[in-house]
Design an enzyme around this catalytic site. Structure first.
Site, PDB file in Angstrom:
ATOM      1  N   SER A 182      11.503  46.796 119.422  1.00 46.30           N
ATOM      2  CA  SER A 182      12.603  46.222 120.218  1.00 46.30           C
ATOM      3  C   SER A 182      12.364  45.545 121.563  1.00 46.30           C
ATOM      4  CB  SER A 182      13.433  47.443 120.544  1.00 46.30           C
ATOM      5  OG  SER A 182      13.750  48.334 119.416  1.00 46.30           O
TER       6      SER A 182
HETATM    7  N1  SAH Z   1      11.345  52.246 117.749  1.00 45.57           N
HETATM    8  C1  SAH Z   1      10.772  50.975 117.351  1.00 45.57           C
HETATM    9  C2  SAH Z   1      11.778  49.660 116.528  1.00 45.57           C
HETATM   10  C3  SAH Z   1      11.350  49.660 115.154  1.00 45.57           C
HETATM   11  S1  SAH Z   1      12.435  48.667 114.099  1.00 45.57           S
HETATM   12  C4  SAH Z   1       9.757  50.554 118.234  1.00 45.57           C
HETATM   13  O1  SAH Z   1       9.707  50.867 119.287  1.00 45.57           O
HETATM   14  O2  SAH Z   1       8.814  49.656 117.851  1.00 45.57           O
HETATM   15  C5  SAH Z   1      13.165  49.783 113.307  1.00 45.57           C
HETATM   16  C6  SAH Z   1      12.414  50.822 112.520  1.00 45.57           C
HETATM   17  O3  SAH Z   1      13.290  51.568 111.699  1.00 45.57           O
HETATM   18  C7  SAH Z   1      11.387  50.006 111.266  1.00 45.57           C
HETATM   19  O4  SAH Z   1      10.338  50.347 111.503  1.00 45.57           O
HETATM   20  C8  SAH Z   1      12.356  50.621 110.218  1.00 45.57           C
HETATM   21  O5  SAH Z   1      11.383  50.609 108.852  1.00 45.57           O
HETATM   22  C9  SAH Z   1      12.790  51.690 110.426  1.00 45.57           C
HETATM   23  N2  SAH Z   1      13.603  52.492 109.395  1.00 45.57           N
HETATM   24  C10 SAH Z   1      14.668  51.801 108.929  1.00 45.57           C
HETATM   25  N3  SAH Z   1      15.285  52.733 108.331  1.00 45.57           N
HETATM   26  C11 SAH Z   1      14.815  53.809 108.602  1.00 45.57           C
HETATM   27  C12 SAH Z   1      15.058  55.204 107.939  1.00 45.57           C
HETATM   28  N4  SAH Z   1      16.227  55.420 106.924  1.00 45.57           N
HETATM   29  N5  SAH Z   1      14.170  56.111 108.175  1.00 45.57           N
HETATM   30  C13 SAH Z   1      13.082  55.980 108.921  1.00 45.57           C
HETATM   31  N6  SAH Z   1      13.014  54.798 109.331  1.00 45.57           N
HETATM   32  C14 SAH Z   1      13.802  53.909 109.416  1.00 45.57           C
END
Ligand code: SAH
Length: 214
Positions: free
Chosen positions: A60
């Protein structure tokens, strides 16, 4: 420009954009974001931009990380759940402020890489899980705070609301065809649930179930 100068520029930018909580600014200052972005994009680590990571996901934008962290109104003793570990950056920021951070990721590769990074940086208070975060983490519930860093389609998953402690707060991007908003969900002490939109955003989708082969 050295990382330290880029980092100072970013912190000034975050302040200008309204981030005032010194614990949050200090956490952003402390966590080496360059370790959480792909090698090839390291020079952009302190630009106020989301960047691509593996598996078609994104780390993000620093402003969104700072904004959500500030709005969580964290205290040191709180138990926090993050859904969507991704690179691990947001969890690392949370871990600067509170003692117990739980984070769930559905992609095995991202889960493994983030664990390795937490180890390398000595972030031993972060507890990781490879699983479907839509279901929350019932064995560890209730949580004082929940932060979801992927966008739910249409509505907030009930399992997550149920795992909020009384007086607890959840921030979750919720989307429909007209865009996404970060929704603040409050579980009041009397058990009633409040919801309000606090910021228009764009996140990758929250996907239910596990990826095939993961
Ligand atoms: N907080 C992260 C942002 C990652 S983007 C950072 O600081 O880098 C969002 C993430 O959510 C992705 O890696 C995606 O694989 C994950 N995601 C999406 N749906 C999900 C679910 N149902 N359970 C766990 N992770 C999930």
């Amino acid at each position: 420009m050295p990382d330290i100068d880029r980092k100072i520029r970013l912190l000034m930018q975050l302040r200008r954009e309204g981030i005032t909580d010194t614990a949050v600014l200090r956490a952003i200052e402390t966590v080496p974001r360059e370790r959480f972005v792909p090698e090839a994009l390291r020079t952009q680590a302190y630009d106020n931009l989301p960047l691509p990571i593996k598996q078609g996901q994104t780390i993000s934008q620093p402003y969104v990380v700072a904004f959500m962290t500030e709005k969580l109104a964290l205290k040191e003793r709180m138990k926090v759940l993050e859904i969507g570990t991704g690179s691990g950056y947001q969890a690392a920021v949370l871990a600067q402020i509170c003692r117990r951070v739980y984070t769930i990721e559905r992609h095995r590769g991202l889960y493994l890489d983030s664990r390795k990074m937490f180890d390398e940086l000595g972030l031993h208070s972060i507890v990781t899980l490879h699983g479907d975060g839509m279901k929350g983490w019932p064995q560890q519930a209730p949580f004082d705070r929940i932060i979801v860093t992927a966008a739910a389609f249409g509505q907030v998953p009930d399992a997550l609301t149920e795992q909020l402690a009384p007086g607890g707060l959840m921030l979750i991007p919720v989307g429909d065809s007209s865009g996404q908003q970060i929704v603040r969900v409050t579980r009041h002490e009397d058990g009633t649930i409040g919801k309000e939109n606090i910021l228009p955003v764009r996140f990758v989708p929250l996907v239910s179930g596990m990826p095939s082969g993961s």
